[in-house]
Design an enzyme around this catalytic site. Structure first.
Site, PDB file in Angstrom:
ATOM      1  N   ARG A 183      10.929  48.665  22.672  1.00 46.06           N
ATOM      2  CA  ARG A 183      10.683  49.738  23.652  1.00 46.06           C
ATOM      3  C   ARG A 183      10.121  50.976  22.954  1.00 46.06           C
ATOM      4  O   ARG A 183       9.254  51.665  23.489  1.00 46.06           O
ATOM      5  CB  ARG A 183      11.983  50.074  24.397  1.00 46.06           C
ATOM      6  CG  ARG A 183      12.421  48.949  25.326  1.00 46.06           C
ATOM      7  CD  ARG A 183      13.878  49.078  25.713  1.00 46.06           C
ATOM      8  NE  ARG A 183      14.159  50.189  26.595  1.00 46.06           N
ATOM      9  CZ  ARG A 183      15.364  50.713  26.760  1.00 46.06           C
ATOM     10  NH1 ARG A 183      16.397  50.239  26.092  1.00 46.06           N
ATOM     11  NH2 ARG A 183      15.532  51.715  27.591  1.00 46.06           N
TER      12      ARG A 183
ATOM     13  N   ARG B  89      25.456  52.867  24.572  1.00 45.31           N
ATOM     14  CA  ARG B  89      25.382  53.277  25.984  1.00 45.31           C
ATOM     15  C   ARG B  89      26.076  52.284  26.916  1.00 45.31           C
ATOM     16  O   ARG B  89      25.933  51.080  26.802  1.00 45.31           O
ATOM     17  CB  ARG B  89      23.909  53.415  26.392  1.00 45.31           C
ATOM     18  CG  ARG B  89      23.720  53.846  27.832  1.00 45.31           C
ATOM     19  CD  ARG B  89      22.425  54.562  28.030  1.00 45.31           C
ATOM     20  NE  ARG B  89      21.267  53.675  28.019  1.00 45.31           N
ATOM     21  CZ  ARG B  89      20.026  54.096  28.225  1.00 45.31           C
ATOM     22  NH1 ARG B  89      19.791  55.380  28.427  1.00 45.31           N
ATOM     23  NH2 ARG B  89      19.022  53.256  28.198  1.00 45.31           N
TER      24      ARG B  89
ATOM     25  N   ARG C 122       4.224  56.145  32.419  1.00 41.16           N
ATOM     26  CA  ARG C 122       4.489  55.680  31.054  1.00 41.16           C
ATOM     27  C   ARG C 122       3.225  55.168  30.370  1.00 41.16           C
ATOM     28  O   ARG C 122       3.290  54.786  29.201  1.00 41.16           O
ATOM     29  CB  ARG C 122       5.478  54.510  31.124  1.00 41.16           C
ATOM     30  CG  ARG C 122       6.915  54.828  30.777  1.00 41.16           C
ATOM     31  CD  ARG C 122       7.686  53.542  30.973  1.00 41.16           C
ATOM     32  NE  ARG C 122       8.909  53.432  30.256  1.00 41.16           N
ATOM     33  CZ  ARG C 122      10.107  53.649  30.803  1.00 41.16           C
ATOM     34  NH1 ARG C 122      10.210  54.081  32.029  1.00 41.16           N
ATOM     35  NH2 ARG C 122      11.179  53.423  30.091  1.00 41.16           N
TER      36      ARG C 122
ATOM     37  N   ARG D 287      23.293  47.528  29.303  1.00 47.87           N
ATOM     38  CA  ARG D 287      22.001  47.041  29.802  1.00 47.87           C
ATOM     39  C   ARG D 287      21.444  45.972  28.869  1.00 47.87           C
ATOM     40  O   ARG D 287      21.591  46.076  27.655  1.00 47.87           O
ATOM     41  CB  ARG D 287      21.010  48.221  29.894  1.00 47.87           C
ATOM     42  CG  ARG D 287      21.124  48.993  31.173  1.00 47.87           C
ATOM     43  CD  ARG D 287      20.318  50.256  31.168  1.00 47.87           C
ATOM     44  NE  ARG D 287      18.935  50.110  30.704  1.00 47.87           N
ATOM     45  CZ  ARG D 287      18.042  51.098  30.721  1.00 47.87           C
ATOM     46  NH1 ARG D 287      18.387  52.286  31.164  1.00 47.87           N
ATOM     47  NH2 ARG D 287      16.823  50.908  30.293  1.00 47.87           N
TER      48      ARG D 287
ATOM     49  N   LYS E 110      16.911  61.338  29.678  1.00 47.39           N
ATOM     50  CA  LYS E 110      16.278  61.543  30.999  1.00 47.39           C
ATOM     51  C   LYS E 110      17.273  61.255  32.128  1.00 47.39           C
ATOM     52  O   LYS E 110      17.415  62.029  33.064  1.00 47.39           O
ATOM     53  CB  LYS E 110      15.036  60.638  31.149  1.00 47.39           C
ATOM     54  CG  LYS E 110      13.981  60.854  30.072  1.00 47.39           C
ATOM     55  CD  LYS E 110      12.741  60.018  30.298  1.00 47.39           C
ATOM     56  CE  LYS E 110      12.941  58.514  30.201  1.00 47.39           C
ATOM     57  NZ  LYS E 110      13.312  58.022  28.849  1.00 47.39           N
TER      58      LYS E 110
HETATM   59  P1  AMP Z   1      14.150  52.851  31.902  1.00 49.14           P
HETATM   60  O1  AMP Z   1      15.406  52.713  32.703  1.00 49.14           O
HETATM   61  O2  AMP Z   1      13.322  54.023  32.291  1.00 49.14           O
HETATM   62  O3  AMP Z   1      14.418  52.778  30.420  1.00 49.14           O
HETATM   63  O4  AMP Z   1      13.236  51.570  32.258  1.00 49.14           O
HETATM   64  C1  AMP Z   1      13.702  50.258  32.025  1.00 49.14           C
HETATM   65  C2  AMP Z   1      12.543  49.296  32.043  1.00 49.14           C
HETATM   66  O5  AMP Z   1      11.922  49.306  33.339  1.00 49.14           O
HETATM   67  C3  AMP Z   1      11.410  49.589  31.066  1.00 49.14           C
HETATM   68  O6  AMP Z   1      11.672  49.158  29.750  1.00 49.14           O
HETATM   69  C4  AMP Z   1      10.272  48.813  31.711  1.00 49.14           C
HETATM   70  O7  AMP Z   1      10.418  47.424  31.514  1.00 49.14           O
HETATM   71  C5  AMP Z   1      10.515  49.097  33.197  1.00 49.14           C
HETATM   72  N1  AMP Z   1       9.817  50.333  33.606  1.00 49.14           N
HETATM   73  C6  AMP Z   1      10.388  51.468  34.065  1.00 49.14           C
HETATM   74  N2  AMP Z   1       9.464  52.397  34.340  1.00 49.14           N
HETATM   75  C7  AMP Z   1       8.269  51.853  34.048  1.00 49.14           C
HETATM   76  C8  AMP Z   1       6.933  52.317  34.085  1.00 49.14           C
HETATM   77  N3  AMP Z   1       6.628  53.551  34.503  1.00 49.14           N
HETATM   78  N4  AMP Z   1       5.959  51.460  33.704  1.00 49.14           N
HETATM   79  C9  AMP Z   1       6.230  50.212  33.304  1.00 49.14           C
HETATM   80  N5  AMP Z   1       7.465  49.706  33.227  1.00 49.14           N
HETATM   81  C10 AMP Z   1       8.495  50.512  33.579  1.00 49.14           C
END
Ligand code: AMP
Length: 230
Positions: free
Chosen positions: A188, A145, A108, A177, A33
């Site tokens: 996750r 990554r 999500r 990260r 993404k």
């Molecule tokens: P990402 O960079 O999209 O993988 O998001 C990293 C982390 O941010 C996720 O594992 C969640 O802890 C939090 N997060 C991001 N987007 C959401 C969402 N829509 N709902 C809940 N937590 C989120």
């Protein structure tokens, strides 16, 4: 409350085609993404809104939101719906989003999807691209990554930056990260299956969903997405 340049929601339009696009890029962690969003955002000339990037920025700046979400992110857990939704809804009605938005990482959960439907049903037309990727490819991508605070990412094995540990775009220092470890990745992925897969079904029923094989090369995936958009 942040907004100084918030615009009011546009008047209801009679034609769906005249409404700005809300494009959602969905897929499990590591699906690509964050890789494809900047290209799509440039192509469509709409801002890329990544909830993960927004939260990481909050944690770096140690804002109230940042302090609330840091431990959840580090453990691979989801941030509560009301925090995410409020942050996204403030952002998508800002001035620079008047021609549309590209959402990455939101919604999500089913509650987030319903809140989004409700919020934009009269103001945007919705399109969802789902990237399907096998779990072995995901783990390979996530464990190698390297990320930059500008949102760009690389891979230690097959997508190295030109200079070691330095972002090609902004020259920032690359880092791993805290949630890109094997253990947190498993968590996750579990949450993705439980909470996010029902959202895919929700959009499939609405007939707003296009699925793309995200196992293919970056170039092929992007070309498939663009084909769908045209
Ligand atoms: P990402 O960079 O999209 O993988 O998001 C990293 C982390 O941010 C996720 O594992 C969640 O802890 C939090 N997060 C991001 N987007 C959401 C969402 N829509 N709902 C809940 N937590 C989120």
């Amino acid at each position: 409350m942040i907004i100084s340049d918030e615009r009011s929601a546009p008047e209801k339009s009679t034609s769906l085609n005249t409404l700005p696009l809300a494009l959602i890029l969905m897929g499990p962690p590591g699906a690509g993404k964050g890789t494809h969003s900047p290209h799509l955002s440039a192509y469509l000339q709409i801002p890329h809104i990544s909830t993960g990037d927004l939260f990481r920025d909050h944690t770096r700046r140690q804002t109230d939101i940042g302090k609330q979400v840091k431990s959840l992110i580090d453990h691979g857990k989801l941030v509560p719906d009301h925090i995410v939704s409020e942050m996204v809804f403030q952002r998508i009605f800002m001035q620079d989003c008047q021609n549309g938005v590209l959402l990455d990482g939101f919604p999500r959960t089913s509650a987030q999807a319903q809140a989004l439907d409700h919020k934009i049903q009269e103001t945007h037309r919705l399109l969802v691209i789902q990237l399907n990727v096998s779990s072995s490819t995901l783990i390979e991508r996530i464990s190698g990554r390297l990320s930059c605070k500008c949102g760009k990412s690389y891979n230690k094995t097959y997508d190295l930056p030109q200079k070691e540990n330095e972002c090609n775009s902004c020259h920032g220092v690359l880092y791993q990260r805290s949630d890109d470890t094997k253990e947190v990745f498993q968590k996750r992925l579990e949450i993705y299956v439980q909470e996010t897969e029902p959202v895919i079904e929700h959009y499939r029923k609405q007939k707003n969903l296009f699925e793309v094989d995200g196992n293919l090369s970056k170039e092929e995936v992007l070309s498939q997405i663009l084909k769908r958009l045209k």
